[in-house]
Design an enzyme around this catalytic site. Structure first.
Site, PDB file in Angstrom:
ATOM      1  N   ARG A 273       0.839  -1.197   0.000  1.00 60.71           N
ATOM      2  CA  ARG A 273       0.000   0.000   0.000  1.00 60.71           C
ATOM      3  C   ARG A 273       0.878   1.252   0.000  1.00 60.71           C
ATOM      4  O   ARG A 273       1.904   1.297   0.678  1.00 60.71           O
ATOM      5  CB  ARG A 273      -0.907   0.028   1.238  1.00 60.71           C
ATOM      6  CG  ARG A 273      -2.134  -0.852   1.140  1.00 60.71           C
ATOM      7  CD  ARG A 273      -3.138  -0.315   0.091  1.00 60.71           C
ATOM      8  NE  ARG A 273      -4.354  -1.104   0.032  1.00 60.71           N
ATOM      9  CZ  ARG A 273      -4.584  -2.088  -0.844  1.00 60.71           C
ATOM     10  NH1 ARG A 273      -3.688  -2.414  -1.747  1.00 60.71           N
ATOM     11  NH2 ARG A 273      -5.742  -2.733  -0.836  1.00 60.71           N
TER      12      ARG A 273
ATOM     13  N   HIS B 126      -1.100   0.532  -9.763  1.00 57.48           N
ATOM     14  CA  HIS B 126      -1.803  -0.287  -8.771  1.00 57.48           C
ATOM     15  C   HIS B 126      -2.524  -1.471  -9.436  1.00 57.48           C
ATOM     16  O   HIS B 126      -3.731  -1.651  -9.266  1.00 57.48           O
ATOM     17  CB  HIS B 126      -2.799   0.554  -7.945  1.00 57.48           C
ATOM     18  CG  HIS B 126      -3.270  -0.175  -6.713  1.00 57.48           C
ATOM     19  ND1 HIS B 126      -3.613   0.467  -5.542  1.00 57.48           N
ATOM     20  CD2 HIS B 126      -3.452  -1.499  -6.455  1.00 57.48           C
ATOM     21  CE1 HIS B 126      -3.989  -0.420  -4.641  1.00 57.48           C
ATOM     22  NE2 HIS B 126      -3.911  -1.630  -5.186  1.00 57.48           N
TER      23      HIS B 126
HETATM   24  P1  NDP Z   1      -2.092 -11.093   4.814  1.00 63.66           P
HETATM   25  O1  NDP Z   1      -3.017 -10.531   5.829  1.00 63.66           O
HETATM   26  O2  NDP Z   1      -2.216 -12.526   4.450  1.00 63.66           O
HETATM   27  O3  NDP Z   1      -0.574 -10.872   5.296  1.00 63.66           O
HETATM   28  C1  NDP Z   1      -0.134  -9.680   5.853  1.00 63.66           C
HETATM   29  C2  NDP Z   1       1.291  -9.883   6.349  1.00 63.66           C
HETATM   30  O4  NDP Z   1       1.793  -8.624   6.838  1.00 63.66           O
HETATM   31  C3  NDP Z   1       1.363 -10.860   7.530  1.00 63.66           C
HETATM   32  O5  NDP Z   1       2.514 -11.666   7.433  1.00 63.66           O
HETATM   33  C4  NDP Z   1       1.492  -9.935   8.738  1.00 63.66           C
HETATM   34  O6  NDP Z   1       2.174 -10.479   9.846  1.00 63.66           O
HETATM   35  C5  NDP Z   1       2.315  -8.816   8.136  1.00 63.66           C
HETATM   36  N1  NDP Z   1       2.178  -7.594   8.932  1.00 63.66           N
HETATM   37  C6  NDP Z   1       1.068  -6.883   9.204  1.00 63.66           C
HETATM   38  N2  NDP Z   1       1.357  -5.847  10.025  1.00 63.66           N
HETATM   39  C7  NDP Z   1       2.679  -5.916  10.269  1.00 63.66           C
HETATM   40  C8  NDP Z   1       3.567  -5.156  11.049  1.00 63.66           C
HETATM   41  N3  NDP Z   1       3.153  -4.095  11.758  1.00 63.66           N
HETATM   42  N4  NDP Z   1       4.860  -5.527  11.097  1.00 63.66           N
HETATM   43  C9  NDP Z   1       5.293  -6.599  10.401  1.00 63.66           C
HETATM   44  N5  NDP Z   1       4.502  -7.377   9.638  1.00 63.66           N
HETATM   45  C10 NDP Z   1       3.208  -7.033   9.572  1.00 63.66           C
HETATM   46  O7  NDP Z   1      -2.229 -10.172   3.529  1.00 63.66           O
HETATM   47  P2  NDP Z   1      -1.936 -10.549   1.996  1.00 63.66           P
HETATM   48  O8  NDP Z   1      -0.594 -11.163   1.909  1.00 63.66           O
HETATM   49  O9  NDP Z   1      -3.076 -11.288   1.433  1.00 63.66           O
HETATM   50  O10 NDP Z   1      -1.923  -9.089   1.348  1.00 63.66           O
HETATM   51  C11 NDP Z   1      -1.023  -8.111   1.782  1.00 63.66           C
HETATM   52  C12 NDP Z   1      -1.401  -6.750   1.228  1.00 63.66           C
HETATM   53  O11 NDP Z   1      -1.087  -6.659  -0.161  1.00 63.66           O
HETATM   54  C13 NDP Z   1      -2.889  -6.394   1.267  1.00 63.66           C
HETATM   55  O12 NDP Z   1      -3.285  -5.982   2.563  1.00 63.66           O
HETATM   56  C14 NDP Z   1      -2.964  -5.257   0.265  1.00 63.66           C
HETATM   57  O13 NDP Z   1      -2.713  -4.022   0.916  1.00 63.66           O
HETATM   58  C15 NDP Z   1      -1.816  -5.554  -0.700  1.00 63.66           C
HETATM   59  N6  NDP Z   1      -2.314  -5.918  -2.034  1.00 63.66           N
HETATM   60  C16 NDP Z   1      -1.912  -5.160  -3.099  1.00 63.66           C
HETATM   61  C17 NDP Z   1      -2.324  -5.474  -4.370  1.00 63.66           C
HETATM   62  C18 NDP Z   1      -1.836  -4.716  -5.545  1.00 63.66           C
HETATM   63  O14 NDP Z   1      -2.339  -4.945  -6.667  1.00 63.66           O
HETATM   64  N7  NDP Z   1      -0.873  -3.828  -5.400  1.00 63.66           N
HETATM   65  C19 NDP Z   1      -3.225  -6.620  -4.610  1.00 63.66           C
HETATM   66  C20 NDP Z   1      -3.560  -7.365  -3.443  1.00 63.66           C
HETATM   67  C21 NDP Z   1      -3.117  -7.011  -2.195  1.00 63.66           C
HETATM   68  P3  NDP Z   1       1.591 -11.781  10.626  1.00 63.66           P
HETATM   69  O15 NDP Z   1       1.837 -12.933   9.680  1.00 63.66           O
HETATM   70  O16 NDP Z   1       2.415 -11.859  11.835  1.00 63.66           O
HETATM   71  O17 NDP Z   1       0.140 -11.522  10.858  1.00 63.66           O
HETATM   72  C1  OXD Z   2      -6.270  -5.473  -3.204  1.00 64.69           C
HETATM   73  C2  OXD Z   2      -5.729  -4.573  -4.226  1.00 64.69           C
HETATM   74  O1  OXD Z   2      -6.251  -5.139  -2.021  1.00 64.69           O
HETATM   75  O2  OXD Z   2      -5.956  -4.842  -5.434  1.00 64.69           O
HETATM   76  O3  OXD Z   2      -6.730  -6.574  -3.582  1.00 64.69           O
HETATM   77  O4  OXD Z   2      -5.063  -3.604  -3.900  1.00 64.69           O
END
Ligand code: NDP
Ligand code: OXD
Length: 314
Positions: A229, A277
């Site tokens: 993000r 994005h």
């Molecule tokens: P998940 O919820 O499966 O994973 C999030 C990860 O981030 C987890 O490992 C979590 O840790 C870690 N995390 C969260 N907060 C912290 C922190 N403060 N410090 C360290 N680690 C942290 O999400 P996804 O993998 O499914 O997706 C991740 C993000 O990708 C989405 O939230 C979205 O914003 C972005 N995204 C972007 C897209 C794009 O097209 N650019 C498309 C899809 C998603 P823990 O394992 O310990 O909980």
């Molecule tokens: C999502 C994205 O969150 O596309 O899936 O950013």
């Protein structure tokens, strides 16, 4: 019992057609036309207008139409219904393609060869590091981070990951929390952020974090890929580090303001790659099918899947 489609920037009528085909017995309603708010049991949201989900007394679930939910939590008048997000192999695969592509572009110095081609320059270059000599650090080891880590490892990159809670993942070096961040950054040549946007991750990619990245790696300095993000990055700090040479390049799919304003320096910076994005697009059929399956599950008395935790914000 109806499903409210609350979205901005997407063609709501296309989504209505899709959902109607999947849920033929369920009225699909949209803001801006009269509907019975008491009949709304489900909301499917993509950047819904903040405050627009109030006055839905029988709401049973809110579905994000993406993997992220930050735009839902940004609504300070959110009703107290459970929130589920998309976890989908199509989306995960797309993100891993993006991460692998851009890590390989940095490994194989492709931006330099593009430049040299424009200059008709044949420069014999024998300095070609192996993937195993390049350390990739993935911030966020969730659905997307773990899949990307696996695929980068298959190619041979030396991969580590950082998450909020400690993890043991076979074949992967892991770090966690504040305590693990310094050591994680110090062994990172290519930093990949796949973090959700939460109060803890807002602005995390700043001057201090960039200063902690390895400067002794085989690529001659660190690179950044952010497909999580834009709110997690401080763009002024990224630009300053690029100009100072402490960051060699940045590939950004997400931005502090989207769409990226035309006057942003990021558009024209020679060390920046901008994508709009779309690192991992929510493929409409896959996403609507997943949400319809969740609704059928709830109607059958089964639990909701992929529920997010409001206290953590993801
Ligand atoms: P998940 O919820 O499966 O994973 C999030 C990860 O981030 C987890 O490992 C979590 O840790 C870690 N995390 C969260 N907060 C912290 C922190 N403060 N410090 C360290 N680690 C942290 O999400 P996804 O993998 O499914 O997706 C991740 C993000 O990708 C989405 O939230 C979205 O914003 C972005 N995204 C972007 C897209 C794009 O097209 N650019 C498309 C899809 C998603 P823990 O394992 O310990 O909980
Ligand atoms: C999502 C994205 O969150 O596309 O899936 O950013």
């Amino acid at each position: 019992m109806s499903l409210l489609l609350a979205m901005t920037g997407w063609h709501v009528e296309d989504w209505r057609r899709r959902f109607q085909a999947l849920l033929p017995d369920m009225p699909i309603v949209v803001p801006g036309e009269p509907f019975d708010r008491r009949a709304v049991h489900y909301v499917a949201s993509w950047k819904h207008a903040p405050g627009s989900l109030t006055g839905l007394p029988n709401l049973a679930a809110i579905f994000s139409l993406g993997a992220g939910v930050d735009f839902i939590f940004a609504d300070d008048k959110l009703p107290p219904a459970p929130i589920a997000r998309i976890v989908d192999p199509d989306l995960t695969t797309r993100m891993s393609e993006y991460v692998v592509l851009h890590c390989l572009i940095y490994l194989r110095q492709q931006r330099r060869y593009d430049r040299q081609q424009r200059e008709t320059l044949w420069a014999d270059d024998r300095d070609q590091p192996a993937a195993r000599a390049v350390r990739v650090g993935i911030m966020g080891l969730g659905e997307l981070g773990q899949d990307a880590a696996r695929k980068l490892s298959v190619i041979g990159f030396d991969v580590a990951g950082w998450s909020r809670s400690p993890k043991a993942i076979e074949g992967l070096i892991t770090f966690s929390g504040e305590d693990g961040l310094k050591a994680f950054l110090a062994r990172t040549d290519i930093l990949v952020s796949l973090l959700p946007l939460t109060p803890e991750t807002r602005g995390i990619i700043d001057a201090g974090l960039i200063a902690g990245l390895a400067q002794d790696g085989r690529l001659g300095g660190p690179f950044l890929i952010n497909a999580g993000r834009g709110g997690s990055q401080v763009e002024a700090d990224i630009l300053a580090a690029l100009d100072a040479g402490t960051l060699k390049g940045a590939t950004l799919d997400v931005f502090e303001t989207e769409p990226l304003p035309p006057d942003s320096t990021l558009w024209s910076h020679p060390a920046v790659t901008v994508t709009p994005h779309n690192a991992a697009m929510s493929e409409p059929e896959a996403v609507a099918t997943a949400v319809a399956a969740q609704i059928r599950r709830l109607e059958a008395g089964e639990p909701l899947q992929n529920v997010v935790d409001p206290a953590r914000g993801y």
